[in-house]
Scaffold this motif. Structure first.
Motif, PDB file in Angstrom:
ATOM      1  N   GLU A 162      -5.244  -6.715  29.635  1.00 28.93           N
ATOM      2  CA  GLU A 162      -6.191  -5.764  30.078  1.00 28.93           C
ATOM      3  C   GLU A 162      -5.830  -4.452  30.688  1.00 28.93           C
ATOM      4  O   GLU A 162      -6.484  -3.499  30.332  1.00 28.93           O
ATOM      5  CB  GLU A 162      -6.883  -6.630  31.206  1.00 28.93           C
ATOM      6  N   LYS A 200     -13.438  -7.863  27.757  1.00 28.27           N
ATOM      7  CA  LYS A 200     -12.631  -6.583  28.523  1.00 28.27           C
ATOM      8  C   LYS A 200     -13.071  -5.423  27.487  1.00 28.27           C
ATOM      9  O   LYS A 200     -13.358  -4.457  28.003  1.00 28.27           O
ATOM     10  CB  LYS A 200     -11.269  -6.775  28.716  1.00 28.27           C
ATOM     11  N   GLN A 203     -16.618  -4.734  27.801  1.00 27.66           N
ATOM     12  CA  GLN A 203     -16.938  -3.987  29.171  1.00 27.66           C
ATOM     13  C   GLN A 203     -16.466  -2.436  28.945  1.00 27.66           C
ATOM     14  O   GLN A 203     -17.164  -1.385  29.517  1.00 27.66           O
ATOM     15  CB  GLN A 203     -16.275  -4.534  30.105  1.00 27.66           C
ATOM     16  N   GLN A 207     -18.790   1.221  29.085  1.00 24.13           N
ATOM     17  CA  GLN A 207     -18.443   2.149  30.172  1.00 24.13           C
ATOM     18  C   GLN A 207     -18.070   3.704  29.650  1.00 24.13           C
ATOM     19  O   GLN A 207     -18.591   4.777  29.810  1.00 24.13           O
ATOM     20  CB  GLN A 207     -17.004   1.832  30.987  1.00 24.13           C
ATOM     21  N   HIS A 235     -20.252 -13.166  30.705  1.00 26.32           N
ATOM     22  CA  HIS A 235     -19.488 -12.277  31.492  1.00 26.32           C
ATOM     23  C   HIS A 235     -20.202 -11.413  32.304  1.00 26.32           C
ATOM     24  O   HIS A 235     -20.976 -10.709  31.826  1.00 26.32           O
ATOM     25  CB  HIS A 235     -18.206 -11.891  30.710  1.00 26.32           C
ATOM     26  N   GLU A 237     -19.711  -9.129  34.350  1.00 32.23           N
ATOM     27  CA  GLU A 237     -19.237  -7.622  34.267  1.00 32.23           C
ATOM     28  C   GLU A 237     -19.529  -6.869  33.089  1.00 32.23           C
ATOM     29  O   GLU A 237     -19.972  -5.906  33.356  1.00 32.23           O
ATOM     30  CB  GLU A 237     -17.783  -7.487  34.581  1.00 32.23           C
ATOM     31  N   TYR A 240     -23.371  -6.444  33.358  1.00 36.13           N
ATOM     32  CA  TYR A 240     -23.794  -5.381  34.439  1.00 36.13           C
ATOM     33  C   TYR A 240     -23.650  -3.852  33.641  1.00 36.13           C
ATOM     34  O   TYR A 240     -24.188  -3.147  33.677  1.00 36.13           O
ATOM     35  CB  TYR A 240     -22.701  -5.339  35.559  1.00 36.13           C
ATOM     36  N   GLU A 241     -22.352  -3.604  32.866  1.00 32.58           N
ATOM     37  CA  GLU A 241     -22.184  -2.340  32.028  1.00 32.58           C
ATOM     38  C   GLU A 241     -23.329  -2.124  31.054  1.00 32.58           C
ATOM     39  O   GLU A 241     -23.634  -1.116  30.826  1.00 32.58           O
ATOM     40  CB  GLU A 241     -21.044  -2.290  31.563  1.00 32.58           C
TER      41      GLU A 241
END
Length: 442
Positions: A162, A200, A203, A207, A235, A237, A240-241
């Motif tokens: 990550e 990841k 995500q 972003q 996931h 996260e 959310y993105e």
């Protein structure tokens, strides 16, 4: 004539270079350790002073050795860190040009795709690419012209670290700014990353897409489907993105298809839900995922997104009424196989009921007194109290579409702006509007 002091400095430089040339891997590793410790953070003039105005002679040896050993991975991290000291030094444009002239960018990009190279080494390669990209527009263009976007994006999707993936995000963000010739290429590369298997990477791509979208300005047509598919993730996260990006996208000309897609996710296709087979978990410590689960994850995420968007902007809520969102939310509430869909759909429907009186009237009528009282008293936990018969009632009832549309002040003449001519409810809505318009005129 050179002074005695200058001659001594030149002699020390030649002695150092000869030591490097004769050294094996172990000795060179020690030399690099010493170089990194002594010269970290120095400016280009300071490096020249350290090497008696011959720093480039050592840099060329580093770049030559890099091209020889990069496929084996031996001492690669230390070697890349040493080169980084040269390229990141203040007033280091000369060193940068020298590195690029020997194919430095291609070497760094190739390192990212090598399977036998360690993750730490690849991270140092990414950091060097960051230094190059941050040096100006022409250097960003050089990276992109070397098929850099593809190599960098593929590495982001495959990386297991990550920390390294976050460094790649910084690089992609740099490439999308101040790079008008290739910013669209970076933008498309980010969209292509959305279906990848790494949460990841998804995500970070989402972003960066928010920034890239504001830079590029125009919308790529594939972004709607890609973002909606991401909602099937487990996931939070990533989810959310995705919702944050959807908020931004509503300001562009994909607003209507995006809302259509969100509402459609509330009712998964019959061919998907018909595959449902209840399974007993043989091991309580292991989560066994069935093939239909992503569909229900999408359903729950869509309900959540609809609630977020409706509360954020009443105009969006009204537009979603045109798309039969109330009926579809009730259908999601009747999904006894996924409690999170029921909970999030209940919360979203609660907002519409509390905001639009006519919606409350219809939902009350459709649910019946007992079920509606359960819903009104505790929408979030309705699924805990609801039996299968009540769930079937929710899933089978429909909202009066013309009535909901009229709630927003829509006339029959404007219906074509809301429902396309191919919409299955279009003809029925038009007929109902015409009848109601005639009645109002009388």
């Amino acid at each position: 004539m050179t002074s005695i002091k200058e001659q001594a400095a030149i002699s020390r430089l030649l002695s150092f270079l000869q030591e490097w040339d004769k050294a094996g891997k172990v000795k060179r590793s020690h030399i690099l350790d010493s170089f990194i410790e002594i010269n970290q953070g120095k400016t280009a003039p300071e490096l020249e002073q350290e090497f008696s105005q011959g720093a480039s002679l050592f840099l060329v040896r580093l770049t030559t050795w890099l091209r020889i050993i990069y496929m084996t991975g031996s001492c690669l991290e230390k070697l890349l860190r040493s080169i980084n000291i040269f390229l990141s030094a203040v007033s280091s444009n000369r060193y940068l040009i020298e590195f690029l002239e020997v194919g430095g960018v291609l070497t760094l990009l190739e390192i990212l795709g090598l399977e036998n190279v360690k993750e730490e080494d690849k991270k140092e390669s990414v950091k060097l690419l960051q230094v190059i990209a941050n040096s100006g527009r022409k250097f960003k263009e050089l990276i992109c012209e070397s098929y850099g976007v593809r190599s960098i994006a593929e590495f982001l999707a495959k990386s297991k670290s990550e920390e390294t993936q976050e460094e790649v995000q910084v690089l992609l963000d740099s490439l999308v700014h101040g790079n008008p010739k290739y910013q669209n290429q970076v933008y498309k590369g980010l969209i292509a990353l959305l279906p990848c298997a790494s949460p990841k990477a998804q995500q970070l791509s989402l972003q960066t897409l928010r920034t890239a979208q504001s830079v590029v300005g125009t919308i790529h047509p594939s972004i709607v489907d890609c973002v909606l598919k991401v909602l099937g993730t487990m996931h939070l996260e990533v989810q959310y993105e995705a919702i944050e990006l959807i908020k931004d996208l509503l300001g562009y000309d994909v607003r209507w298809p995006l809302l259509q897609g969100l509402v459609a996710l509330l009712t998964p296709p019959a061919k998907e839900t018909s595959k449902l087979q209840r399974k007993i978990l043989t091991d309580a410590s292991v989560l066994q995922l069935t093939g239909h689960l992503p569909v229900f994850l999408q359903q729950a995420a869509a309900a959540k997104a609809i609630g977020v968007l409706a509360r954020r902007d009443l105009a969006v809520a009204e537009e979603m009424l045109h798309l039969h969102v109330v009926h579809r939310l009730m259908t999601a509430m009747g999904n006894m196989d996924h409690s999170n869909s029921q909970r999030l759909a209940s919360l979203a429907l609660q907002f519409f009921v509390q905001t639009f009186p006519l919606v409350e009237e219809h939902v009350h009528q459709a649910m019946g007194e007992e079920l509606y009282q359960l819903f009104a008293s505790n929408a979030e936990n309705l699924y805990l109290k609801m039996d299968s018969i009540q769930a079937d009632i929710l899933a089978s009832n429909k909202v009066n579409i013309p009535k909901a549309l009229r709630l927003c002040g829509v006339s029959g003449s404007n219906l074509n702006l809301i429902l396309g001519p191919d919409d299955p409810d279009h003809l029925g809505c038009v007929a109902d509007f015409e009848r109601q318009d005639d009645e109002s005129q009388e």
